[in-house]
Scaffold this active site. Structure first.
Site, PDB file in Angstrom:
ATOM      1  N   CYS A  54      -1.029  40.369  55.710  1.00  0.00           N
ATOM      2  CA  CYS A  54      -0.153  40.599  56.960  1.00  0.00           C
ATOM      3  C   CYS A  54      -0.900  41.678  58.087  1.00  0.00           C
ATOM      4  CB  CYS A  54       0.768  41.293  55.926  1.00  0.00           C
ATOM      5  SG  CYS A  54       1.908  39.650  54.455  1.00  0.00           S
ATOM      6  N   THR A  55      -1.319  43.076  57.470  1.00  0.00           N
ATOM      7  CA  THR A  55      -2.030  43.364  58.072  1.00  0.00           C
ATOM      8  C   THR A  55      -3.015  43.180  59.558  1.00  0.00           C
ATOM      9  OG1 THR A  55      -1.597  45.104  56.985  1.00  0.00           O
ATOM     10  CG2 THR A  55      -2.862  45.760  59.065  1.00  0.00           C
TER      11      THR A  55
END
Length: 116
Positions: A54-55
């Site tokens: 996600c990052t």
């Protein structure tokens, strides 16, 4: 359960709390979907703040935000975490797009996004 929309489909309305980082200030407000009606909107659903995939995904969108905005698009990141988590994530990664909190998964369910 909702359905996966096609480009240009009109979708239901919802309003989610969110915030965006502007310099050192994290501005919090409600984000009603209807305020974007008729405008290009990219909704980036992700399962969690500060998770590796996600990052990388959110940083990629944030890095390309100027290009998306120059094409007339607005980008909102949406996940089930609360605003305090989003603020910390935005500050740590210098994310400038709005991050919206979908704690009840109303938006995710409306787009048939499954549980993480």
């Amino acid at each position: 359960m909702g359905s996966i929309p096609e480009i240009g489909d009109i979708v239901g309305d919802y309003c989610l709390p969110g915030g965006h980082l502007d310099g050192e200030t994290f501005h919090r407000r409600d984000y009603p979907l209807c305020e974007q009606r008729g405008k290009p909107l990219v909704l980036v659903f992700y399962p969690g703040d500060d998770t590796p995939v996600c990052t990388a995904q959110l940083c990629s969108y944030s890095d390309g935000l100027d290009q998306l905005q120059s094409a007339g698009a607005t980008v909102w990141g949406i996940s089930p975490q609360g605003l305090d988590s989003h603020e910390k994530f935005a500050r740590t990664r210098r994310l400038s797009m709005p991050l919206l909190s979908d704690e009840e998964r109303v938006a995710a369910k409306s787009f048939e996004i499954s549980e993480p």
